[in-house]
Design a protein around this motif. Structure first.
Motif, short mmCIF file in Angstrom:
data_model
loop_
_atom_site.label_atom_id
_atom_site.label_comp_id
_atom_site.label_asym_id
_atom_site.label_seq_id
_atom_site.Cartn_x
_atom_site.Cartn_y
_atom_site.Cartn_z
N MET A 121 100.91 34.80 -24.16
CA MET A 121 100.90 35.89 -23.17
C MET A 121 101.67 35.49 -21.91
O MET A 121 102.39 36.29 -21.34
CB MET A 121 99.46 36.27 -22.80
N ARG A 122 101.52 34.24 -21.51
CA ARG A 122 102.20 33.80 -20.30
C ARG A 122 103.72 33.80 -20.51
O ARG A 122 104.48 34.25 -19.66
CB ARG A 122 101.72 32.39 -19.91
N HIS A 123 104.12 33.33 -21.68
CA HIS A 123 105.55 33.30 -22.00
C HIS A 123 106.11 34.73 -22.01
O HIS A 123 107.16 35.01 -21.43
CB HIS A 123 105.75 32.64 -23.38
N MET A 124 105.37 35.64 -22.65
CA MET A 124 105.80 37.04 -22.72
C MET A 124 105.86 37.64 -21.31
O MET A 124 106.83 38.29 -20.93
CB MET A 124 104.82 37.82 -23.61
N ALA A 125 104.82 37.39 -20.53
CA ALA A 125 104.74 37.98 -19.18
C ALA A 125 105.89 37.50 -18.30
O ALA A 125 106.49 38.28 -17.56
CB ALA A 125 103.40 37.62 -18.54
N GLU A 126 106.22 36.23 -18.43
CA GLU A 126 107.32 35.69 -17.61
C GLU A 126 108.66 36.26 -18.07
O GLU A 126 109.55 36.51 -17.28
CB GLU A 126 107.32 34.16 -17.68
N ARG A 127 108.76 36.45 -19.39
CA ARG A 127 110.04 36.95 -19.93
C ARG A 127 110.29 38.40 -19.51
O ARG A 127 111.37 38.76 -19.10
CB ARG A 127 110.03 36.83 -21.45
N VAL A 128 109.28 39.25 -19.66
CA VAL A 128 109.52 40.67 -19.35
C VAL A 128 108.96 41.08 -17.99
O VAL A 128 109.01 42.24 -17.61
CB VAL A 128 108.99 41.61 -20.47
N GLN A 129 108.45 40.11 -17.26
CA GLN A 129 108.01 40.30 -15.86
C GLN A 129 106.95 41.39 -15.72
O GLN A 129 107.18 42.43 -15.09
CB GLN A 129 109.23 40.60 -14.99
N THR A 130 105.81 41.12 -16.30
CA THR A 130 104.73 42.11 -16.25
C THR A 130 103.88 41.93 -14.99
O THR A 130 102.71 41.58 -15.06
CB THR A 130 103.84 41.99 -17.49
N TRP A 131 104.54 42.13 -13.86
CA TRP A 131 103.80 42.18 -12.61
C TRP A 131 104.48 43.18 -11.69
O TRP A 131 105.60 43.62 -11.97
CB TRP A 131 103.70 40.80 -11.95
N LEU A 132 103.79 43.53 -10.63
CA LEU A 132 104.30 44.56 -9.74
C LEU A 132 105.48 44.04 -8.93
O LEU A 132 105.37 42.99 -8.30
CB LEU A 132 103.17 45.02 -8.80
N HIS A 133 106.59 44.78 -8.97
CA HIS A 133 107.77 44.40 -8.20
C HIS A 133 107.93 45.38 -7.04
O HIS A 133 107.98 46.58 -7.26
CB HIS A 133 109.03 44.47 -9.07
N ARG A 134 108.04 44.85 -5.84
CA ARG A 134 108.28 45.72 -4.69
C ARG A 134 109.58 45.31 -4.04
O ARG A 134 109.90 44.13 -3.95
CB ARG A 134 107.15 45.60 -3.68
N ALA A 135 110.29 46.34 -3.54
CA ALA A 135 111.57 46.04 -2.89
C ALA A 135 111.34 45.37 -1.55
O ALA A 135 112.03 44.43 -1.19
CB ALA A 135 112.38 47.33 -2.73
N GLU A 136 110.33 45.86 -0.76
CA GLU A 136 110.11 45.27 0.56
C GLU A 136 109.58 43.85 0.43
O GLU A 136 108.78 43.56 -0.45
CB GLU A 136 109.08 46.06 1.40
N GLU A 137 110.01 43.04 1.33
CA GLU A 137 109.62 41.63 1.28
C GLU A 137 108.18 41.46 1.76
O GLU A 137 107.40 40.72 1.20
CB GLU A 137 110.56 40.79 2.12
N THR A 138 107.87 42.14 2.87
CA THR A 138 106.55 41.94 3.48
C THR A 138 105.72 43.22 3.44
O THR A 138 106.26 44.32 3.49
CB THR A 138 106.69 41.50 4.96
N ILE A 139 104.46 43.05 3.35
CA ILE A 139 103.55 44.20 3.36
C ILE A 139 102.73 44.10 4.65
O ILE A 139 102.16 43.05 4.95
CB ILE A 139 102.63 44.16 2.13
N SER A 140 102.72 45.21 5.38
CA SER A 140 101.96 45.21 6.61
C SER A 140 100.48 45.33 6.29
O SER A 140 100.05 46.27 5.63
CB SER A 140 102.42 46.37 7.50
N LEU A 141 99.71 44.38 6.76
CA LEU A 141 98.27 44.42 6.48
C LEU A 141 97.55 45.36 7.43
O LEU A 141 96.38 45.69 7.22
CB LEU A 141 97.69 43.01 6.59
N ASP A 142 98.25 45.77 8.52
CA ASP A 142 97.61 46.67 9.50
C ASP A 142 97.72 48.13 9.07
O ASP A 142 96.86 48.94 9.38
CB ASP A 142 98.28 46.51 10.88
#
Lengths: 241, 252
Positions: free
Chosen positions: B123-144
């Motif tokens: 699963m880890r190999h697959m996840a890294e290969r197809v990138q099964t995580w959330l991708h955001r364009a912005e670098e930082t997220i405002s916590l406020d």
């Protein structure tokens, strides 16, 4: 971003599906036309001349049949070439598949295996038939076809091909719809069961129709064996002469 | 959904004796050839295969290897082949099985020993290969700042796909994955479909095509439907793979 990878895998997948769909629709229509013999020799004679363009051009042009055979052959060849990508192709793949089937009795996987086997058989069976249609297009008619089936000993090929085509096409049609998620609606599991029933209904209908039709040609062929080669003259023309 | 169906349990006068045959092999002992070993267990009310296996390990053979964590169909650790079908041991009631039960480890994964396989590595190999995580364009997220609102219907749809527990049953049941070890499997395609649905993921179709737009990805799927038929979470795998196929095929 890195350079995009080729769009060809997507295109090939679509082309495989489209050629398969066109071929299965052609085969179902083809069976309908061939079975016209069950309505009588005159009906089949009319259908044969229709495909030679007689109703439009006033006289039959058998080369039109050759063109259809050539187009079907191209679709068939493209489909076969693309389907080859899905065949197991090495010892390790065959071993993996065999081990998988050994413990996993899964109906849809077995249907795919049946499709691989029938598809492989069609490489040979359909090629023989298409060659014959392309190069002997005028040999289609109530007596010409029956003589080919019986005196020409083509019935074993047609018998095997009937099962191969109807099973392969029926399964392919069902899997194509599921593959692209068509007609699944908001209840995919129920609709899949319905599609399966429809698929088997169509397959059984065409196999029964095909066997009856082949039987009819064989019967005419046996009766006509001593006059093999002689062409059918429809009742209307006989009456006019 | 995720509940063991409540059914009236018939009171049995004499409990059934179950014969459980396990395919045993420990890769760290390569000299010992794989063999089948049969254990006998008395069936109780509501016995699951997970309970039966624990009983065997506690009372008969402490060396029997199998995985479990949650015993409630959530962790996905106890997937194995149960009488020729991949399923979760903890969600399988023995009363639904015949007297003789045959167990084997999930194929397609690295064998740790007996019924224990390393699905995590796959699963880890697959996840890294197809990138099964959330991708955001912005670098930082405002916590406020207030969190972005999400339509409840959409949240429900995302949650439905999020239910995958990576148990590996879909990979074991997939003829394609068994023949072609680089195939991403239903699990990978489902997880990408989940992120594609999510407006917080800023990836475009071309980005998804980059990772699954070939025959080790969505176009390798031959719609054998083993995944769909065995998924213990009853996830709409065929539908989601078809969705990804349409999206990837229509890309310009």
């Amino acid at each position: 971003m890195v350079a995009p990878i080729s769009r060809w895998p997507a295109r090939l997948d679509v082309i495989q599906g489209v050629t398969g769909l066109l071929l299965v629709l052609f085969m179902w229509a083809h069976m309908g036309f061939v079975s016209s013999i069950l309505l009588g020799k005159d009906a089949m004679y009319f259908v044969a001349r229709m495909f030679e363009g007689e109703p439009i051009f006033g006289k039959p042009y058998p080369f039109l049949v050759s063109i259809v055979a050539a187009v079907v052959f191209i679709l068939f060849a493209v489909h076969a070439l693309l389907a080859l990508r899905k065949f197991p192709s090495s010892f390790s793949q065959y071993r993996a598949l065999s081990q998988h089937l050994g413990w996993f009795r899964h109906p849809d996987t077995l249907l795919w295996v049946l499709q691989v086997i029938t598809g492989f058989a069609l490489f040979f069976l359909a090629s023989v038939h298409l060659y014959q249609m392309a190069f002997h297009p005028s040999d289609i008619g109530p007596y010409a076809s029956s003589d080919r089936v019986w005196t020409g000993r083509m019935w074993p090929l047609y018998l095997v091909m009937l099962f191969a085509v109807e099973l392969h096409g029926g399964i392919g049609f069902y899997r194509l719809l599921l593959k692209w998620g068509v007609f699944l609606g908001d209840n995919p599991k129920r609709n899949r069961r319905r599609l399966q029933k429809i698929k088997w209904g169509i397959t059984i209908f065409f196999i029964v129709l095909g066997l009856t039709t082949l039987g009819a040609y064989m019967k005419i062929g046996i009766e006509h064996a001593d006059r093999a080669g002689e062409r059918y003259v429809p009742a209307a023309k006989l009456g006019g002469e | 959904m995720n509940l063991i169906p409540a059914r009236e349990i018939a009171t049995q006068e004499t409990p059934r004796k179950l014969r459980i045959t396990v395919l045993r092999h420990n890769p760290s002992e390569p000299d010992i050839t794989p063999y089948l070993q049969t254990f006998e267990v008395e069936e109780g009310e509501g016995t699951t295969l997970f309970i039966a296996l624990n009983e065997i390990r506690e009372q008969q053979d402490a060396s029997l290897q199998f995985d479990f964590v949650c015993r409630a169909g959530v962790c996905g650790s106890c997937a194995m082949i149960i009488n020729g079908k991949p399923a979760l041991a903890c969600r399988t009631l023995t009363r639904d099985l015949p007297d003789h039960v045959q167990l084997a480890p999930l194929p397609g994964f690295e064998l740790i020993g007996d019924l224990s396989v390393n699905t995590g590595k796959w699963m880890r190999h697959m996840a890294e290969r197809v990138q099964t995580w959330l991708h955001r364009a912005e670098e930082t997220i405002s916590l406020d700042a207030l969190e972005e609102r999400q339509d409840p219907d959409l949240a429900e749809k995302i949650y439905e796909l999020e239910r995958c527990i990576e148990c590996g049953c879909c990979v074991a049941a997939c003829g394609t994955a068994q023949m072609r070890p680089d195939f991403v499997g239903a699990v990978g395609l489902l997880q990408l479909a989940r992120f594609k649905l999510d407006p917080r993921d800023t990836r475009e179709d071309a980005d998804y095509y980059q990772v699954i737009g070939d025959e080790s990805g969505v176009f390798g799927c031959m719609t054998l439907l083993g995944c769909e038929d065995v998924c213990p979470k009853e996830l709409p795998l065929a539908q989601q793979i078809a969705y990804m196929r349409r999206q990837m095929a229509l890309i310009k």
